[in-house]
Design a protein around this motif. Structure first.
Motif, PDB file in Angstrom:
ATOM      1  N   THR A 183      42.035  60.554 -23.778  1.00  0.00           N
ATOM      2  CA  THR A 183      40.836  58.797 -24.331  1.00  0.00           C
ATOM      3  C   THR A 183      41.291  58.419 -25.447  1.00  0.00           C
ATOM      4  O   THR A 183      40.760  59.422 -26.277  1.00  0.00           O
ATOM      5  N   ALA A 184      41.073  56.908 -25.741  1.00  0.00           N
ATOM      6  CA  ALA A 184      41.544  56.502 -27.147  1.00  0.00           C
ATOM      7  C   ALA A 184      40.418  57.139 -28.127  1.00  0.00           C
ATOM      8  O   ALA A 184      40.567  57.338 -29.077  1.00  0.00           O
ATOM      9  N   ASP A 185      39.623  57.702 -27.580  1.00  0.00           N
ATOM     10  CA  ASP A 185      38.097  57.897 -29.176  1.00  0.00           C
ATOM     11  C   ASP A 185      38.365  59.556 -29.578  1.00  0.00           C
ATOM     12  O   ASP A 185      37.732  59.924 -30.076  1.00  0.00           O
ATOM     13  N   MET A 186      38.965  60.366 -27.832  1.00  0.00           N
ATOM     14  CA  MET A 186      39.912  61.827 -29.209  1.00  0.00           C
ATOM     15  C   MET A 186      40.836  61.782 -30.001  1.00  0.00           C
ATOM     16  O   MET A 186      41.788  61.166 -29.921  1.00  0.00           O
ATOM     17  N   GLY A 235      34.619  61.578 -41.330  1.00  0.00           N
ATOM     18  CA  GLY A 235      33.809  60.890 -41.520  1.00  0.00           C
ATOM     19  C   GLY A 235      33.826  60.387 -39.803  1.00  0.00           C
ATOM     20  O   GLY A 235      35.462  59.881 -39.579  1.00  0.00           O
ATOM     21  N   TYR A 236      33.243  60.264 -39.259  1.00  0.00           N
ATOM     22  CA  TYR A 236      33.746  58.735 -37.212  1.00  0.00           C
ATOM     23  C   TYR A 236      32.541  57.820 -37.389  1.00  0.00           C
ATOM     24  O   TYR A 236      31.159  58.312 -37.851  1.00  0.00           O
ATOM     25  N   ILE A 237      32.497  57.280 -36.817  1.00  0.00           N
ATOM     26  CA  ILE A 237      32.175  56.297 -36.254  1.00  0.00           C
ATOM     27  C   ILE A 237      32.264  55.460 -34.542  1.00  0.00           C
ATOM     28  O   ILE A 237      33.436  55.062 -35.182  1.00  0.00           O
ATOM     29  N   ASN A 238      31.872  54.921 -34.161  1.00  0.00           N
ATOM     30  CA  ASN A 238      31.843  54.305 -33.226  1.00  0.00           C
ATOM     31  C   ASN A 238      30.826  52.876 -32.878  1.00  0.00           C
ATOM     32  O   ASN A 238      30.000  53.439 -32.909  1.00  0.00           O
ATOM     33  N   THR A 270      34.826  50.751 -29.464  1.00  0.00           N
ATOM     34  CA  THR A 270      35.654  51.142 -31.428  1.00  0.00           C
ATOM     35  C   THR A 270      35.883  51.442 -32.029  1.00  0.00           C
ATOM     36  O   THR A 270      34.140  51.564 -31.909  1.00  0.00           O
ATOM     37  N   GLY A 271      36.252  52.534 -32.815  1.00  0.00           N
ATOM     38  CA  GLY A 271      35.406  52.903 -34.055  1.00  0.00           C
ATOM     39  C   GLY A 271      36.839  53.919 -35.142  1.00  0.00           C
ATOM     40  O   GLY A 271      37.547  53.482 -34.648  1.00  0.00           O
ATOM     41  N   ALA A 324      41.868  55.276 -35.919  1.00  0.00           N
ATOM     42  CA  ALA A 324      41.445  54.113 -35.684  1.00  0.00           C
ATOM     43  C   ALA A 324      41.317  54.119 -33.950  1.00  0.00           C
ATOM     44  O   ALA A 324      42.925  54.270 -33.986  1.00  0.00           O
ATOM     45  N   TYR A 325      40.537  53.285 -32.995  1.00  0.00           N
ATOM     46  CA  TYR A 325      40.444  53.117 -31.987  1.00  0.00           C
ATOM     47  C   TYR A 325      40.214  51.934 -31.568  1.00  0.00           C
ATOM     48  O   TYR A 325      39.018  51.113 -32.338  1.00  0.00           O
TER      49      TYR A 325
END
Length: 932
Positions: A221-224, A518-521, A538-539, A601-602
């Motif tokens: 999925t787009a967050d991967m 670093g990750y942020i969602n 989004t993130g 970014a997604y």
């Protein structure tokens, strides 16, 4: 009278048997419908009549009278005990719903933690996921014959394992996609690899008893992160339990490789080795001498057998402060000794021939001592609306090994004589991975959530004083009909008339790969009525990777060029005096520093309703790779850079026609980036071939489509059937390339990575889990078909010339068309017995691409059989047994086309000539486990 009494007794027994009644039923959770395996059912009025539920939650009570009412006492841990009155005269099946004991166990905490470790939770995770998954639970891992992640992973549908030269399964091939097309996570975050060449991680260094579950994502999925086409392997480590828990295990075992055929275990004195190369220790102007090199790696010894293998582990966890704070610490150690025998036949394509021929034959014997240790610690803090998690992991492996080769460098020098080289290699390689990450989840409002993660991780490999030494032997034989090239060198009538030292080499290599990420969602829920909602997400992410690689080599000649040794025994290597031929050894072309910056970014939205869900997303990733060569290489510049954008759309549709059924359709685009080792313009002599980097290597881009039907007959059963299709643009494979850039093999040919046009990969798979009483079956099968067309060379018969531009269509490397697993399970909770017989099959696959048409090397199909058994006692102890490779399977590599005139090896065939055989032996493990 005697006959009358016997007849009466028999009649009474038969009458009692006929009148004995059987009562069938099942026990399930009243909320989830989950079958409760191991529930105890007793008859209050008949204490001797008792039973337990099987793997499907069903039970059968025997020896009941054919009429009357009786009271059943039904008990299961963490559930309220029930007393149920039944009339045995009624033939209806009894269904018993059980209610959790909320006073004994906290509802929220216990359910969450217990779910993750059971087979039921694994099936539920597959069912509820938004993409295509396979999950193996801690329960299944513990009862399997496997002791590391690599071995566990081979039980997943569509997964085959690539073994290293010593026979250890290390890297995963998912759905026919080579190991480079997959990436590995620990607790959902990516970690670096200690491998000196590749991004992918050797999974055999992770002990299986540290895991809660193993999750394999086959669609994204787009967050991967988007650099996976085969799949993503997520090792979810143990989490804090709901109450105090102590688990420990210890086992000893051995491999039977050294028990037969007179095989000795070889060692060297690795406690007395040179820790640093003279170049690094004293500077580039320092003139090295023999006093700078210790002699320990040359001092070889043989033993009739190694020490026993030992495996142990412990974990301690609890929750505090009204269950808000959870802590767990776990550790593992695996001290194992292994052996491998490899028969290696070198092959060539001669001018004027259309088929390959065998040019020389050698044997390689590996003796390996692996010491793997691992530890992980996790702390989580839950407050109203907020959760913080801090996770730390460290795994370390040290592998000491001796490889002894004979039969190499064979050269015919007379009618009945030839020269033959024997080579010794002594190594001590250390790999380690450390990772620490801090995660936060914050529910700012009922519908708005922010989660973030900060990660630091570092992987290292150190390979100091890798030592090679070669003895040359003059061999004479009485076999007047044979010659050295065609195989008579292994005839028993040969004698060694002369042995002298030839040359030696000492290599020093180490590398370090450091990641900061670093990750942020941001997630927002929108509800449309009672049965539909939209989840907007989004993130972004940022990763900075720094990698350094150092490689130094020194060449040695014998101090006495006229020296003749007494024999070619192992002890002779330690008695030779050498002189350093390259005292000013410069850093090789594999000395470089590199950096990689990846930003992503997604945005995605998931629509959910009772009919299913739809997920649509878009991801953009930017890659910037920079390397700095520490030694100028020919006309290449000292600095190189690649920079590019990738745009990766994805869509997942899940239709749920019933509560027990899903139909999935997914599409996603992914990429595969080249590694630094592949794009750095180096050139060295490798173990088998000359190797070369390719600074013009491009990333591969892959379009992926999946269609899968899922049926869940019960909470711990499943039937999954699906098809997949992948289109690869510019796939990366290792090929032979000449100095003029054409694929082929001439006097100046190299083994290097290259982009090979376009390719297709497609197939179908089926996965079944079914339980009947005390028995269960887990089975899966995958068929994969791939095709790629590449340029080759082809010699013309009777001519020294060859044609260029010839093409050949073949499968992708390491893609097996048929893979299958079958596990037969037995579980008797009443008496505490568990058993599993696990079989695995991997079909024929392409192993090495040749520069010549129809001359590729293939691995024959392999069938493996493993066994595990466990006896549990009521005091928390259990005894377990694991056995691997029961059939003593060996790996064989062969050529499909060989010149029939050169087939003088016993059992060889012109359509399947063996060029390499790997024998590993069986392994056995007996241990004890305790759980409090």
């Amino acid at each position: 009278m005697k006959r009358f009494l016997i007849s009466a007794a028999l009649l009474a027994a038969v009458t009692a048997t006929i009148q004995a009644h059987t009562l069938d039923g099942s026990v399930k959770d009243n909320k989830t419908g989950e079958p409760l395996i191991g529930t105890v059912i007793r008859v209050k009025e008949l204490p001797e009549v008792t039973t337990t539920t099987g793997l499907d939650g069903t039970f059968t009570l025997h020896e009941l009278p054919n009429k009357g009412k009786f009271t059943l006492i039904v008990s299961y841990i963490a559930y309220k005990t029930q007393e149920i009155v039944v009339d045995v005269a009624k033939k209806d099946k009894l269904d018993i719903p059980m209610t959790e004991d909320q006073k004994e166990l906290g509802e929220v905490v216990v359910t969450g933690h217990r779910e993750y470790r059971s087979d039921r939770s694994a099936v539920e995770t597959v069912k509820a996921a938004g993409n295509v998954l396979n999950v193996i639970s801690q329960q299944s891992i513990q009862l399997s014959p496997d002791v590391n992640v690599a071995s566990v992973l081979q039980r997943v549908s569509g997964v085959t394992m690539e073994r290293d030269a010593s026979g250890e399964a290390s890297y995963a091939i998912l759905r026919g996609m080579d190991k480079r097309y997959n990436y590995t996570l620990v607790n959902g975050v990516k970690i670096p690899s200690p491998d000196d060449k590749n991004r992918y991680i050797p999974l055999n260094i992770f002990p299986s008893d540290l895991m809660d579950r193993l999750v394999v994502s086959k669609s994204l999925t787009a967050d991967m992160e988007g650099d996976a086409a085969g799949g993503v392997v997520d090792m979810v480590m143990k989490d804090a339990p709901s109450r105090f828990q102590l688990q420990a295990n210890a086992a000893i075992g051995a491999s039977d490789y050294f028990w037969k055929d007179g095989r000795d275990y070889l060692t060297s004195n690795r406690s007395d080795y040179t820790h640093k190369s003279p170049y690094e220790a004293f500077g580039s102007e320092y003139k090295a001498s023999m006093s700078d090199f210790k002699n320990g790696p040359m001092q070889l010894k043989s033993h009739s057998a190694p020490s026993p293998n030992f495996i142990g582990g412990i974990s301690i966890g609890n929750r505090f402060w009204k269950d808000r704070l959870g802590v767990i610490v776990a550790g593992s150690i695996q001290n194992t000794f292994r052996g491998t025998e490899r028969t290696y036949n070198s092959v060539k394509m001669a001018s004027g021939e259309q088929a390959m021929y065998i040019s020389k034959l050698q044997h390689r014997y590996y003796s390996i001592h692996d010491l793997n240790t691992g530890v992980h610690a996790k702390l989580d803090l839950t407050l109203p609306g907020h959760k913080l998690e801090w996770y730390n992991m460290y795994v370390h492996t040290n592998s000491k090994g001796i490889r002894y080769s004979n039969g190499i460098g064979t050269e015919y020098i007379g009618e009945n004589s030839y020269t033959q080289d024997d080579e010794m290699r002594s190594t001590s390689t250390t790999q380690s991975i450390f990772a620490t990450n801090l995660k936060g989840t914050h529910h700012l409002t009922k519908d708005f959530t922010i989660d973030w993660a900060g990660i630091f991780s570092q992987a290292k490999e150190e390979d100091p004083d890798r030592t090679y030494a070669t003895l040359s032997n003059t061999v004479t034989t009485d076999n007047t009909e044979g010659d050295a090239v065609s195989g008579s060198i292994w005839s028993p009538d040969k004698t060694i008339s002369k042995t002298y030292p030839k040359n030696a080499e000492r290599r020093f290599q180490h590398n370090r790969d450091t990641d900061w990420a670093g990750y942020i969602n941001l997630t927002y829920n929108t509800r449309f009525g009672n049965d539909m909602e939209a989840i907007w997400k989004t993130g972004g992410q940022y990763r900075r990777k720094e990698r350094s690689n150092r490689y130094y080599s020194y060449i040695f000649n014998p101090a006495d060029t006229e020296l003749t040794l007494d024999d070619n025994s192992l002890e002779q290597f330690g008695h030779i005096e050498w002189t350093c031929r390259t005292p000013y050894s410069q850093a090789s072309q594999l000395n470089y520093d590199s950096k990689e910056h990846i930003g992503g970014a997604y945005a995605m939205v998931t629509m959910k309703s009772q009919l299913g869900e739809v997920n649509v997303g878009f991801r953009a990733e930017h890659t910037n790779q920079i390397y700095t060569m520490l030694q100028h290489f020919r006309n290449m510049g000292q600095v190189g850079e690649q920079s590019y954008w990738d745009y990766l759309p994805s869509a997942n549709i899940k239709w749920t026609p019933t509560q027990k059924m899903n139909v999935r359709l997914s599409y996603y685009r992914s990429i595969n980036r080249p590694g630094f080792y592949e794009i750095v313009p180096y050139q060295i002599q490798g173990e088998e071939y000359q190797e070369k980097g390719n600074p013009n290597l491009k990333r591969a881009r892959i379009d992926n489509i999946d269609l899968r039907w899922e049926w869940f007959p019960s909470k711990n059963e499943q039937i999954l059937a699906g098809v997949f299709y992948k289109y690869l643009k510019d796939p990366i494979e290792q090929v032979f390339v000449t100095s003029d850039g054409k694929i082929g093999a001439g006097t100046d040919a190299y083994y290097m990575p290259d982009n090979l046009g376009n390719a297709k990969n497609m197939g179908f798979e089926i996965d079944v889990i079914k339980y009947i009483r005390h028995f269960g079956i887990k089975a899966n099968y995958t068929y994969t078909y791939s095709r790629i067309t590449t340029s080759k060379r082809e010699y013309q018969e009777g001519s020294a010339e060859y044609k260029t531009g010839v093409t050949q269509t073949r499968p992708l490397v390491n893609q097996a068309p048929h893979t299958a697993n079958l596990s037969l399970l037995y579980k008797d909770t009443e008496h505490g017995w568990n058993g599993q017989l696990a079989a695995s099959f991997t079909g024929t696959k392409l192993a090495l691409v040749s520069p010549f048409k129809d001359a590729d090397q293939w691995d024959k199909a392999m069938f493996g059989l493993d066994l595990s058994a466990e006896k549990q006692f009521k005091n928390g102890f259990s005894i377990f047994f694991k056995a691997n490779n029961l059939l003593d399977a060996k790996r064989e590599r062969y050529l499909k086309t060989v010149n029939p005139a050169n087939l003088e090896y016993e059992g060889q065939q012109s359509d399947k000539t063996i060029v390499g055989t790997y024998k590993y032996g069986r392994t056995f493990l007996l241990g004890v486990r305790y759980k409090l």
